[in-house]
Design a protein around this motif. Structure first.
Motif, mmCIF file in Angstrom:
data_model
loop_
_atom_site.group_PDB
_atom_site.id
_atom_site.type_symbol
_atom_site.label_atom_id
_atom_site.label_comp_id
_atom_site.label_asym_id
_atom_site.label_seq_id
_atom_site.Cartn_x
_atom_site.Cartn_y
_atom_site.Cartn_z
ATOM 1 N N ASP A 232 -4.191 -3.268 -5.558
ATOM 2 C CA ASP A 232 -2.872 -3.896 -5.572
ATOM 3 C C ASP A 232 -2.143 -3.567 -4.271
ATOM 4 O O ASP A 232 -1.844 -2.401 -3.997
ATOM 5 C CB ASP A 232 -2.093 -3.378 -6.781
ATOM 6 C CG ASP A 232 -0.751 -4.070 -6.976
ATOM 7 O OD1 ASP A 232 -0.286 -4.762 -6.064
ATOM 8 O OD2 ASP A 232 -0.162 -3.880 -8.069
ATOM 9 N N HIS A 234 0.852 -4.035 -3.521
ATOM 10 C CA HIS A 234 2.278 -3.768 -3.725
ATOM 11 C C HIS A 234 2.521 -2.382 -4.319
ATOM 12 O O HIS A 234 3.451 -2.197 -5.109
ATOM 13 C CB HIS A 234 2.883 -4.834 -4.634
ATOM 14 C CG HIS A 234 2.696 -6.227 -4.133
ATOM 15 N ND1 HIS A 234 3.305 -6.713 -3.000
ATOM 16 C CD2 HIS A 234 1.935 -7.252 -4.617
ATOM 17 C CE1 HIS A 234 2.939 -7.974 -2.804
ATOM 18 N NE2 HIS A 234 2.119 -8.317 -3.771
ATOM 19 N N SER A 245 -4.617 3.528 -12.157
ATOM 20 C CA SER A 245 -4.339 2.099 -12.023
ATOM 21 C C SER A 245 -5.635 1.294 -11.991
ATOM 22 O O SER A 245 -5.840 0.378 -12.797
ATOM 23 C CB SER A 245 -3.526 1.844 -10.747
ATOM 24 O OG SER A 245 -3.426 0.457 -10.472
ATOM 25 N N ARG A 294 5.975 0.004 -10.778
ATOM 26 C CA ARG A 294 5.097 -1.156 -10.915
ATOM 27 C C ARG A 294 3.756 -0.740 -11.517
ATOM 28 O O ARG A 294 3.237 -1.386 -12.431
ATOM 29 C CB ARG A 294 4.883 -1.817 -9.554
ATOM 30 C CG ARG A 294 3.834 -2.937 -9.555
ATOM 31 C CD ARG A 294 3.564 -3.417 -8.150
ATOM 32 N NE ARG A 294 2.464 -4.371 -8.067
ATOM 33 C CZ ARG A 294 2.605 -5.692 -8.156
ATOM 34 N NH1 ARG A 294 3.798 -6.220 -8.350
ATOM 35 N NH2 ARG A 294 1.551 -6.485 -8.062
ATOM 36 N N ILE A 298 2.423 -2.254 -15.111
ATOM 37 C CA ILE A 298 1.259 -3.140 -15.213
ATOM 38 C C ILE A 298 0.230 -2.596 -16.184
ATOM 39 O O ILE A 298 -0.367 -3.351 -16.967
ATOM 40 C CB ILE A 298 0.656 -3.383 -13.819
ATOM 41 C CG1 ILE A 298 1.555 -4.350 -13.031
ATOM 42 C CG2 ILE A 298 -0.773 -3.941 -13.918
ATOM 43 C CD1 ILE A 298 1.093 -4.640 -11.619
ATOM 44 N N TRP A 315 11.009 -2.551 -10.814
ATOM 45 C CA TRP A 315 9.704 -2.513 -10.157
ATOM 46 C C TRP A 315 9.410 -3.825 -9.458
ATOM 47 O O TRP A 315 10.021 -4.853 -9.723
ATOM 48 C CB TRP A 315 8.589 -2.137 -11.126
ATOM 49 C CG TRP A 315 8.404 -3.006 -12.331
ATOM 50 C CD1 TRP A 315 9.174 -3.028 -13.455
ATOM 51 C CD2 TRP A 315 7.362 -3.965 -12.549
ATOM 52 N NE1 TRP A 315 8.679 -3.929 -14.363
ATOM 53 C CE2 TRP A 315 7.567 -4.519 -13.844
ATOM 54 C CE3 TRP A 315 6.273 -4.403 -11.802
ATOM 55 C CZ2 TRP A 315 6.722 -5.489 -14.376
ATOM 56 C CZ3 TRP A 315 5.430 -5.366 -12.341
ATOM 57 C CH2 TRP A 315 5.659 -5.896 -13.609
ATOM 58 N N ARG A 317 7.604 -7.103 -8.741
ATOM 59 C CA ARG A 317 6.883 -8.006 -9.637
ATOM 60 C C ARG A 317 6.014 -9.035 -8.916
ATOM 61 O O ARG A 317 5.414 -9.888 -9.565
ATOM 62 C CB ARG A 317 7.874 -8.719 -10.560
ATOM 63 C CG ARG A 317 8.550 -7.766 -11.542
ATOM 64 C CD ARG A 317 9.508 -8.477 -12.471
ATOM 65 N NE ARG A 317 10.087 -7.562 -13.448
ATOM 66 C CZ ARG A 317 9.557 -7.291 -14.632
ATOM 67 N NH1 ARG A 317 8.434 -7.879 -14.991
ATOM 68 N NH2 ARG A 317 10.147 -6.454 -15.454
ATOM 69 N N ASP A 318 5.921 -8.960 -7.611
ATOM 70 C CA ASP A 318 5.093 -9.911 -6.865
ATOM 71 C C ASP A 318 3.631 -9.807 -7.312
ATOM 72 O O ASP A 318 3.089 -8.705 -7.452
ATOM 73 C CB ASP A 318 5.164 -9.621 -5.368
ATOM 74 C CG ASP A 318 6.568 -9.748 -4.807
ATOM 75 O OD1 ASP A 318 7.485 -9.183 -5.417
ATOM 76 O OD2 ASP A 318 6.743 -10.405 -3.778
ATOM 77 N N ASP A 319 2.996 -10.948 -7.504
ATOM 78 C CA ASP A 319 1.553 -11.008 -7.811
ATOM 79 C C ASP A 319 1.165 -10.156 -9.019
ATOM 80 O O ASP A 319 0.055 -9.616 -9.067
ATOM 81 C CB ASP A 319 0.716 -10.549 -6.594
ATOM 82 C CG ASP A 319 0.940 -11.395 -5.367
ATOM 83 O OD1 ASP A 319 1.093 -12.627 -5.514
ATOM 84 O OD2 ASP A 319 0.956 -10.843 -4.252
ATOM 85 N N GLU A 320 2.039 -10.049 -10.016
ATOM 86 C CA GLU A 320 1.728 -9.165 -11.132
ATOM 87 C C GLU A 320 0.557 -9.666 -11.973
ATOM 88 O O GLU A 320 -0.130 -8.880 -12.617
ATOM 89 C CB GLU A 320 2.949 -8.938 -12.010
ATOM 90 C CG GLU A 320 3.548 -10.171 -12.647
ATOM 91 C CD GLU A 320 4.770 -9.836 -13.490
ATOM 92 O OE1 GLU A 320 4.593 -9.207 -14.557
ATOM 93 O OE2 GLU A 320 5.884 -10.183 -13.069
ATOM 94 N N TYR A 323 -2.826 -8.872 -9.864
ATOM 95 C CA TYR A 323 -3.193 -7.460 -9.906
ATOM 96 C C TYR A 323 -2.926 -6.868 -11.289
ATOM 97 O O TYR A 323 -2.660 -5.673 -11.419
ATOM 98 C CB TYR A 323 -2.421 -6.691 -8.836
ATOM 99 C CG TYR A 323 -2.677 -7.204 -7.438
ATOM 100 C CD1 TYR A 323 -3.929 -7.083 -6.861
ATOM 101 C CD2 TYR A 323 -1.672 -7.830 -6.709
ATOM 102 C CE1 TYR A 323 -4.181 -7.567 -5.585
ATOM 103 C CE2 TYR A 323 -1.907 -8.312 -5.427
ATOM 104 C CZ TYR A 323 -3.166 -8.183 -4.878
ATOM 105 O OH TYR A 323 -3.411 -8.669 -3.618
ATOM 106 N N GLY A 324 -3.038 -7.705 -12.292
ATOM 107 C CA GLY A 324 -2.740 -7.276 -13.642
ATOM 108 C C GLY A 324 -3.978 -6.916 -14.451
ATOM 109 O O GLY A 324 -5.007 -6.503 -13.911
#
Length: 396
Positions: A232, A234, A245, A294, A298, A315, A317-320, A323-324
């Motif tokens: 991720d 971010h 993560s 973040r 996630i 947190w 939230r871009d591209d969640e 990268y979720g």
């Protein structure tokens, strides 16, 4: 991901004698590390089939730092016999000003973007030494798991008392296993962090040993692992949280983690003369909290807050979704099985007494017949600490 889709990913090469080999991608993130080129040299010079390997280095340097692009003995024009010179077309060096570094997660994100469809994807630190024949050994160990979703990952043992640095031969049969984790920190940035892992001679032979956690210092699995579970970009200033993560996101996609039976590389510890990325932290104050918020959000590790004034931590939230989490398994399955209590931010201790032979015996029957990972929908085991107040020994 179907079995057909999984098996469609990954390239092969044919050697001069007609042998077909799976290719290996090796990602290395280096921060002002003078041993980086020695690591890359070792990966090629100690491999049985160096032609199958491609190394990608994120080379974060500053000023007069030794660049990973320069082989250990000096430039190829003067010392062309070096493995880094002979296989230079299989090395990608992405050089970055170290002053722009925001931690290992973003650096490894850049490194994984250099993946080009190799059959296997591996990650190591920039200060390791490989054993002779490491490529054949680790590929054989991966195949012995008989699990397309297997990822061999562990904290590495130190070079001392484990490897003959001159010959590349192992001098010890012990290896670490990933089983020890607990919460650390306070407030919003409290998170699950892996601690020092137990090490010993494995009792399980001819196959790797299942364990619950993933380690950033060494990871080896199919190429689709870095496609499905990319780093991720971010998560600035994340260090201790990167492993939980990737590990939990990978779990949600159906990946299983194993300790190798035999270590194929060893780590240089105790290096006080190497700068650390933390030297840049004053440039980006506050971003680390947003990154940790973040990360926890996630992977669903923020405790639920209740009441009229309850607020969700802020947190990024871009591209969640990118990268979720995957859809093969749920986070709560992981928490329930391995004794992690998100609401109270506590864990069941002594998990290491279950990881090893007991976990292998309990979980291996639930490997899917199509070899696409363990079926956690059928695993009813729940770890509960039965040894409160005792030491942290484990049963391997």
């Amino acid at each position: 991901m179907t079995p057909t889709e999984a098996k469609s990913i990954g390239s092969h090469i044919t050697t001069n004698d007609g042998k077909v080999l799976e290719t290996i991608f090796v990602a290395v993130a280096s921060y002002r590390d003078y041993q980086c080129s020695t690591t890359v040299e070792s990966a090629f010079s100690r491999a049985t089939y160096p032609e199958r390997i491609r190394v990608a280095v994120v080379n974060q340097i500053h000023g007069d730092d030794k660049s990973c692009a320069i082989p250990p003995e000096g430039p190829c024009e003067l010392f062309p016999h070096q493995a880094m010179c002979r296989y230079k077309d299989q090395i990608d060096i992405f050089t970055v000003d170290a002053g722009l570094s925001v931690g290992p997660v973003f650096a490894r994100h850049l490194g994984h973007r250099l993946y080009r469809g190799e059959y296997f994807a591996m990650q190591s630190d920039a200060h390791v030494i490989f054993v002779s024949g490491w490529d054949d050994e680790i590929v054989e160990q991966w195949h012995s798991a008989k699990n397309e979703m297997a990822v061999l990952s562990t904290y590495l043992s130190g070079v001392e008392d484990h490897i003959d640095l001159k010959t590349g031969l192992r001098t010890s049969k012990s290896r670490p296993i990933m089983c020890n984790s607990d919460y650390e920190g306070q407030g919003e940035i409290k998170h699950l962090r892996h601690g020092q892992q137990p090490e010993g001679v494995p009792f399980i032979h001819d196959t790797p040993t299942l364990n619950p956690f993933w380690a950033a210092g060494f990871s080896f699995g199919r190429g689709h692992f870095v496609v499905n579970v990319p780093y991720d970009q971010h998560l600035p200033w994340i260090f201790q949280g990167e492993e939980i993560s990737i590990g939990l996101r990978g779990f949600s996609y159906g990946y299983d983690y194993y300790a190798p039976e035999k270590s194929v590389c060893f780590h240089y510890y105790g290096r006080d003369d190497v700068p650390l990325f933390w030297e840049n932290v004053s440039k980006y104050r506050g971003s680390g909290t947003l990154g940790m918020n973040r990360l926890n959000a996630i992977i669903q590790m923020h405790p639920a807050k209740h009441g009229v004034n309850a607020e969700t931590p802020q947190w990024i939230r871009d591209d969640e979704l990118k990268y979720g989490l995957g859809k093969v398994r749920y986070m709560q399955q992981f928490f329930d099985v391995f004794g992690i209590h998100v609401q109270t931010q506590t864990v069941e201790h002594h998990l290491c007494r279950f990881v090893g032979r007991p976990m292998q015996t309990e979980f291996k029957p639930f490997l899917r017949t199509n070899e696409m990972g363990l079926d956690y929908n059928k695993i009813t085991y729940r770890f509960v600490d039965q040894w409160k107040g005792e030491g942290s020994d484990f049963d391997d």
